[in-house]
Design an enzyme around this catalytic site. Structure first.
Site, PDB file in Angstrom:
ATOM      1  N   ASP A 111      -3.771  40.160  22.015  1.00 33.00           N
ATOM      2  CA  ASP A 111      -3.076  39.019  21.643  1.00 33.00           C
ATOM      3  C   ASP A 111      -3.342  38.934  20.030  1.00 33.00           C
ATOM      4  O   ASP A 111      -4.262  39.146  19.410  1.00 33.00           O
ATOM      5  CB  ASP A 111      -3.737  37.656  22.202  1.00 33.00           C
ATOM      6  N   GLU A 149       1.899  39.108  22.202  1.00 35.18           N
ATOM      7  CA  GLU A 149       1.182  39.354  23.145  1.00 35.18           C
ATOM      8  C   GLU A 149       1.689  40.301  24.262  1.00 35.18           C
ATOM      9  O   GLU A 149       2.795  40.207  24.472  1.00 35.18           O
ATOM     10  CB  GLU A 149       0.233  38.120  24.125  1.00 35.18           C
TER      11      GLU A 149
END
Length: 191
Positions: free
Chosen positions: A14, A109
């Site tokens: 992320d 992500e």
């Protein structure tokens, strides 16, 4: 680090405050100031991404920018540079695909299946370093035996977090956390 038998090893990457940090790549003088990427407060704009300096003032994504400005009158608001965001995202995903099967979730992500690697915890550390070196953008990673736990792990020590939940330790990792860390659990369900 102890070697674990990983029946399955899933990495969740992320990018930290991705839209903000992409903006800062081209505007380094705006680093370390309360900054959001989002719409104008006089046009019912919404915060898409907030710098960690802005987050310390209670500003977060999905917040109306008019409320964000009330919390921080000197807040810098910039529009999203979508071509640059897509360019950086493409660079990150092209790097990740070299490590294993890739499942991109959004521009910032993705999951990478590291199950074929003998020591996935070492590969996870390499990935985090490689992304930062290649893009100059910070990221957080979580490594676990499932996507759910890997995603929670990547959020655990942001920014630039690195959390490994080894096989068999999932219960101990999750138990002290609020139930809201699980994606899809809102206030009503949490009750």
């Amino acid at each position: 680090m102890t070697s674990y038998a990983w029946p399955r090893a899933i990495l969740h990457l992320d990018m930290d405050a991705f839209f903000v940090n992409v903006h800062i790549l081209d505007n380094p003088e705006q680093a370390h100031v309360p900054l959001v990427v989002g719409g104008r407060p006089d046009q019912r704009g919404v915060v898409s991404s907030a710098s960690y300096e802005a987050r310390k003032m209670g500003i977060h994504s999905a917040m109306p920018t008019s409320r964000a400005v009330r919390k921080c009158p000197n807040l810098l608001i910039v529009p999203a540079n979508w071509s640059r965001i897509r360019e950086c995202s493409g660079q990150i995903m092209a790097l990740l695909v070299d490590y294993g099967p890739l499942e991109q979730i959004s521009v910032d992500e993705a999951f990478v299946d590291l199950s074929e690697h003998e020591q996935p915890h070492k590969i996870a550390a390499q990935i985090r370093t490689a992304v930062k070196e290649a893009t100059q953008l910070p990221c957080s990673v979580g490594l676990a035996t499932s996507k759910l736990v890997a995603k929670i792990a990547s959020d655990y020590e942001k920014p630039e977090g690195f959390t490994i939940v080894s096989p068999g330790s999932e219960r101990a990792f999750l138990a002290p956390l609020p139930v809201r860390v699980i994606s899809g659990i809102g206030p009503r369900t949490a009750e």
